[in-house]
Design an enzyme around this catalytic site. Structure first.
Site, short mmCIF file in Angstrom:
data_model
loop_
_atom_site.label_atom_id
_atom_site.label_comp_id
_atom_site.label_asym_id
_atom_site.label_seq_id
_atom_site.Cartn_x
_atom_site.Cartn_y
_atom_site.Cartn_z
CE LYS A 25 20.75 -1.56 -51.84
NZ LYS A 25 21.37 -0.35 -51.29
CE LYS B 160 22.91 -3.96 -53.45
NZ LYS B 160 23.89 -2.93 -53.62
CB VAL C 265 17.22 -5.18 -49.67
CG1 VAL C 265 16.39 -3.93 -49.34
CG2 VAL C 265 16.90 -5.64 -51.08
CD GLU D 95 26.45 -0.98 -54.91
OE1 GLU D 95 26.70 -2.02 -55.53
OE2 GLU D 95 26.16 -0.98 -53.69
CG ASP E 153 22.48 0.32 -54.73
OD1 ASP E 153 22.93 -0.83 -54.88
OD2 ASP E 153 22.15 0.78 -53.62
CD GLU F 5 18.19 -9.82 -44.74
OE1 GLU F 5 17.31 -10.62 -44.39
OE2 GLU F 5 17.93 -8.67 -45.19
CB ALA G 294 23.90 -3.47 -45.38
CB THR H 165 32.40 -9.52 -57.34
OG1 THR H 165 31.28 -10.14 -58.01
CG2 THR H 165 33.40 -10.60 -56.97
CE LYS I 163 46.05 -6.52 -60.07
NZ LYS I 163 45.13 -5.89 -59.07
N1 LIG Z 1 29.43 -1.60 -49.41
C1 LIG Z 1 28.26 -1.87 -48.93
O1 LIG Z 1 27.81 -1.24 -47.97
C2 LIG Z 1 27.45 -2.93 -49.51
C3 LIG Z 1 27.86 -3.63 -50.59
N2 LIG Z 1 27.08 -4.61 -51.13
C4 LIG Z 1 27.54 -5.33 -52.29
O2 LIG Z 1 28.71 -6.06 -51.95
C5 LIG Z 1 29.47 -6.30 -53.12
C6 LIG Z 1 30.92 -5.98 -52.84
O3 LIG Z 1 31.04 -4.63 -52.52
P1 LIG Z 1 32.42 -4.01 -52.00
O4 LIG Z 1 33.17 -5.01 -51.24
O5 LIG Z 1 32.05 -2.76 -51.35
O6 LIG Z 1 33.13 -3.73 -53.36
P2 LIG Z 1 34.71 -3.74 -53.67
O7 LIG Z 1 34.88 -3.07 -54.97
O8 LIG Z 1 35.47 -3.23 -52.52
O9 LIG Z 1 35.02 -5.26 -53.79
C7 LIG Z 1 34.63 -6.06 -54.88
C8 LIG Z 1 35.84 -6.89 -55.24
O10 LIG Z 1 35.47 -7.87 -56.16
C9 LIG Z 1 36.51 -8.02 -57.08
N3 LIG Z 1 35.96 -8.66 -58.27
C10 LIG Z 1 35.13 -8.15 -59.18
N4 LIG Z 1 34.87 -9.05 -60.14
C11 LIG Z 1 35.54 -10.15 -59.82
C12 LIG Z 1 35.70 -11.43 -60.42
N5 LIG Z 1 35.07 -11.76 -61.53
N6 LIG Z 1 36.49 -12.32 -59.81
C13 LIG Z 1 37.13 -12.02 -58.67
N7 LIG Z 1 37.03 -10.84 -58.06
C14 LIG Z 1 36.25 -9.91 -58.63
C15 LIG Z 1 37.03 -6.64 -57.29
O11 LIG Z 1 38.35 -6.64 -57.77
C16 LIG Z 1 36.94 -6.07 -55.88
O12 LIG Z 1 38.14 -6.29 -55.19
C17 LIG Z 1 28.82 -5.48 -54.22
O13 LIG Z 1 28.03 -6.31 -55.01
C18 LIG Z 1 27.95 -4.50 -53.45
O14 LIG Z 1 26.82 -4.13 -54.17
C19 LIG Z 1 25.88 -4.93 -50.61
C20 LIG Z 1 25.42 -4.31 -49.50
C21 LIG Z 1 26.16 -3.23 -48.87
N1 LIG Z 2 25.80 1.19 -52.10
C1 LIG Z 2 24.76 0.64 -51.35
C2 LIG Z 2 25.31 -0.38 -50.39
C3 LIG Z 2 24.31 -1.39 -50.11
O1 LIG Z 2 23.79 -2.11 -50.93
C4 LIG Z 2 24.10 1.75 -50.54
O2 LIG Z 2 24.60 2.85 -50.54
O3 LIG Z 2 23.05 1.51 -49.97
NA NA Z 3 19.29 -6.87 -45.41
#
Ligand SMILES: NC(=O)C1=CN([C@@H]2O[C@H](COP(=O)(O)OP(=O)(O)OC[C@H]3O[C@@H](n4cnc5c(N)ncnc54)[C@H](O)[C@@H]3O)[C@@H](O)[C@H]2O)C=CC1
Ligand SMILES: N[C@@H](CC=O)C(=O)O
Ligand code: NA
Length: 823
Positions: A688, A585, A615, A673, A684, A612, A617, A561, A513
């Site tokens: 990876k 990713k 894959v 995700e 996902d 890093e 985390a 994001t 936003k």
């Molecule tokens: N949750 C996990 O354990 C892990 C997550 N990831 C990656 O981390 C990233 C973030 O994940 P989370 O924080 O869990 O997701 P989330 O959904 O909580 O946060 C993503 C945020 O990005 C915002 N967003 C999306 N597009 C946008 C844009 N164009 N401009 C500005 N803001 C934007 C969304 O509104 C949201 O608030 C993802 O790519 C996910 O694959 C990677 C490894 C582990």
């Molecule tokens: N959604 C993913 C988070 C890390 O990339 C998972 O469950 O492994």
């Molecule tokens: Na890693």
């Protein structure tokens, strides 16, 4: 004997003159003998020049300006001299002003302003200021003696920049100080700066740095113990503080360094004018009238022991570079003699020269205003050489700046140039030309003007090591990972500063936003509030444009994001020398060509693209793999459990519980995700393993990954997340049956990705207690690398592979490693 010199701002107002008087009174109490040299009130010299021009043009308004000058001086009298003494002083000053008016009347009649007359007009500035300050001091009962320097300093007739006749001048000064009875009885001499006179007593001025020059001449003639230059800043600084906010005071500097720094624009003093003092080894202390307890800068023959290898950085913001090249220059004596002879004859000042040892080209820097003239002159002078093809066209490059790093500490010290070039390289600042004098106390580089501020700050940051180096961050995505990351950085802020010498500055932050950019930094503990109240509507292109516009050193863009559109900006950012860190990713799992392009761009630009957390985390999976690759190992097989979500589900799903409820739990724990269908569909994991395959040297495309679907068709087809959960509920029996089937063999369900023989498969398997993947819990990931070197027993990395804290800390580690690399 000490000479005190006060500059224009020091005598520029009633308040500042009070300060000057305080300083003088203090010196009297200290019982040292001293002489005082004064400049004109600030701005008056320029006004006098303007008045002279107006009078020559017959513009009668010059009289208004004279009145303004007169009023300014009268105001001082009114404020600082007791009423009953004022009329005498006013009459005296009016007499001087009348003299100026008579002179100007003459100028306006004959409509001619010779340099000689201009010098006389300019002399009124110092004559007025000195006369008034003398009276102010006298009115406090302190004996003060007004000294018109025209009786002391004798010069030739080069009006505007007269040469001093030292023999005569030294004699006159010494005689004056020895014979003047008032001075003999404790009177304080107040001497007009900037002016002198010819042998025929015509008034002259001493050119740039004029009053400093006067102080230096007087100090040298009297063999002063010290010269104090009182100005309006705390001495010389390591860089121009308007350009480098972290610049700080230089306590002590050598004459040579001061000379080099000021040549390149540090304007606090003009060292050439201090030459007479330097020649006699008289130290010069630069002090601040408005902060008199600050010790300022001591300029002397030898500086104190230094903490830093360089002393200061300065720049000339706008220069042009002239390039003269051609095969006819090689081994031909006299080309440079002719070149620089011509420039000298035309009074073109050359700021920097650089010639490669091939002798094929010479380039030199000049004031850009002279560039066209220089080109015309050289085209004419070298027309014969050019027509024979011995010299190519003379080219001029504009919009350049010079940065000089200066310091005696650079002498015979290796690695300085390396450090300088490396920090510029890492920040994408191209070096157009370089010059180092054989004195080795100045290395100058020519760069594009639009990079000046970034380069100055980056160089300052790296050479003045004890100060923490700034790491400028831009974060997009403030969801689970993004906000956890900011909280972690906030908690470690002080540690990073003191132990890693990194000062993190969040310059930009954006969610879907709103976005907020502030080059001064957004505080890490109230970013949410500021984003809400000050943020503007998000536009990713505008955000990226602004990052490029700021052009700050040591910049890192963090994408937290899962957006697909954002990755198109990575290349643009890397290309603009901004490092990128991301857990997203998408970029690395698109086409192989795109993956390579990002790697190459980062490499070419000398910046980092780190991921890093793509894959496992925060688990060190990609770093481990890259380490093996770099050291020449070859990958035979990778077998892995790469979904924290699926791992959690299969570790916790029990017969009789709801499968959908476990998936919800995984989502609530922050493992999934943003859209959990990505996890359950195997998408996902596919991303990876594809990334791991590429890192292991296999140029695979997304289509090369075979996913054996885990979900019943109805779940896969669910159009929304709520519909998806509904279908999971509807198909609970199906998941129960998978579990029962594995249980009947005493096995556990595992979603396994395998890379072998350049093929990638992903499938749901069940494994028995003998299998290394059997013993997992929570959101554990496990990766087993079989390589040439780890052939008999694989290298295994195992641990929690999803969740906010571990993921954010992986992103954090990438960011810090960039900080250390850049610094
Ligand atoms: N949750 C996990 O354990 C892990 C997550 N990831 C990656 O981390 C990233 C973030 O994940 P989370 O924080 O869990 O997701 P989330 O959904 O909580 O946060 C993503 C945020 O990005 C915002 N967003 C999306 N597009 C946008 C844009 N164009 N401009 C500005 N803001 C934007 C969304 O509104 C949201 O608030 C993802 O790519 C996910 O694959 C990677 C490894 C582990
Ligand atoms: N959604 C993913 C988070 C890390 O990339 C998972 O469950 O492994
Ligand atoms: Na890693």
């Amino acid at each position: 004997m000490i000479v005190l010199k006060f500059g224009g701002t020091s005598v520029g107002s009633v308040e500042s003159i009070k300060q000057v008087i305080n300083i003088i009174e203090q010196h009297r109490q200290e019982d040292t003998t001293f002489a005082v040299v004064l400049s004109a009130m600030s701005g008056v010299t320029n006004q006098l020049i303007e008045i002279g021009r107006m009078a020559t043009n017959g513009n009668p308004d010059y009289l208004d300006l004279v009145r303004r000058i007169e009023d300014r001086h009268f105001n001082v009298i009114k404020a600082l001299i007791p009423v009953k003494e004022q009329s005498k002083v006013v009459a005296n000053i009016r007499g001087v002003i009348n003299e100026l008016e008579d002179l100007l009347r003459g100028v306006s009649l004959i409509r001619e302003l010779t340099p000689r007359t201009l010098d006389l007009i300019m002399s009124f500035g110092e004559r007025l200021s000195t006369a008034i300050v003398t009276e102010c001091i006298k009115s406090r009962g302190i004996p003060a003696v007004f000294c018109d320097a025209r009786q002391l300093i004798k010069t030739d007739t080069q009006f505007g920049q007269a040469e001093v006749n030292y023999t005569l001048t030294n004699q006159l000064i010494q005689d004056f100080f020895a014979r003047n009875t008032s001075l003999q009885t404790g009177g304080i001499p107040l001497i007009t700066g900037f002016i002198g006179s010819t042998e025929k007593n015509e008034t002259t001025t001493l050119g740039r740095g004029g009053s400093d020059y006067t102080a230096s001449i007087i100090g040298a003639a009297l063999n002063a113990e010290r010269i104090d230059i009182w100005t309006d800043v705390d001495g010389m600084m390591t860089a121009d503080p308007r350009k480098v906010p972290n610049a700080f005071n230089i306590p002590s500097i050598t004459y040579a360094e001061a000379m080099e720094l000021s040549h390149f624009g540090a304007k606090v003093i003009y060292p050439p004018s201090l030459q007479p003092a330097f020649a006699r080894n008289i130290p010069i202390q630069v002090l601040n009238t408005f902060n008199p307890t600050h010790t300022g800068t001591m300029v002397s023959r030898t500086a104190e022991r230094r903490q830093y290898t360089i002393t200061g950085i300065s720049s000339i913001d706008d220069i042009a570079l002239v390039n003269v090249q051609g095969s006819g220059m090689i081994g031909v004596a006299g080309v440079s003699a002719k070149l620089f002879g011509v420039l000298a004859a035309n009074r073109i000042s050359v700021i920097l020269i650089s010639q490669a040892s091939s002798e094929h080209s010479i380039c030199f820097a000049i004031d850009p205003r002279a560039a066209q003239q220089v080109k015309d002159i050289l085209d004419t002078e070298f027309s014969v050489e050019m027509s024979h093809g011995h010299i190519d066209n003379i080219s001029i490059e504009r919009d350049l700046s010079i940065i000089a790093t200066v310091g005696e500490g650079m002498k015979k010290s290796s690695g300085i140039a390396g450090k300088l070039f490396s920090v510029l390289g890492k920040n994408g600042v191209n070096i157009v030309a370089v010059a180092q004098g054989s004195s080795e106390i100045n290395i100058s580089v020519v760069i594009n003007k639009n990079n000046l501020s970034k380069a100055l700050n980056a160089i300052h940051n790296v050479f003045f090591q004890s100060e923490a180096r700034i790491l400028n961050l831009y974060l997009v995505g403030t969801g689970l990972i993004g906000s956890t990351l900011l909280r972690q950085i906030c908690a470690q802020y002080e540690f990073l500063r003191s132990e890693k010498l990194l000062r993190v500055c969040l310059v930009g932050v954006s969610n879907t936003k709103k976005m907020l950019l502030d080059p001064k930094g957004v505080s890490l503990d109230d970013w949410r509030e500021r984003l809400l109240t000050e943020g503007v509507t998000t536009s990713l292109p505008a955000f990226v444009e602004q990052i490029k516009y700021y052009n700050l050193p040591n910049s890192v863009f963090i994408d937290c994001t899962s957006d697909k559109d954002i990755v198109q900006f990575y290349e643009l950012l890397l290309d603009a020398n901004i490092s990128v860190v991301t857990p997203n990713k998408v970029a690395n799992s698109g086409s192989f060509a795109e993956y390579r392009r990002l790697q190459k761009t980062a490499l070419n630009r000398g910046v980092k693209f780190l991921y890093e957390t793509n894959v496992g985390a925060g688990l060190p999976i990609i770093n481990t793999l890259q380490g093996l690759m770099t050291s020449g190992d070859r990958f035979l097989k990778i077998e892995a459990i790469l979904s924290g979500t699926l791992s959690y589900i299969f570790n916790n799903f029990r017969s009789g519980t709801s499968f959908a409820a476990i998936v919800r739990e995984a989502k609530e724990k922050g493992y999934t995700e943003p859209d959990p269908r990505e996890d359950l569909s195997g998408m996902d994991v596919a991303r990876k393993i594809l990334i791991l395959a590429r890192e292991a040297g296999f140029p695979l495309e997304p289509d090369d990954v075979t996913i054996k679907n885990l979900l019943p068709e109805a779940c896969t087809a669910a159009p929304t997340i709520p519909a998806f959960f509904q279908e999971l509920e509807n198909n609970n029996d199906y998941f129960e049956s998978l579990l029962a089937d594995a249980g009947s063999r005493n096995e556990k369900l595992r979603y396994v990705a395998t890379l072998e023989n350049e093929k990638v498969t992903i499938e749901l398997r069940s494994v028995g207690p003998e299998h290394p993947f059997y013993m997992l819990s929570g959101s554990d990931n496990i990766v087993s690398f079989t390589t040439e070197r780890y052939k008999d027993r694989p290298l295994v990395v195992k641990g929690p592979g999803a969740g906010a804290e571990v993921t954010a800390s992986g992103v954090f580690a990438d960011v810090v490693s960039i900080g250390s690399y850049l610094a």
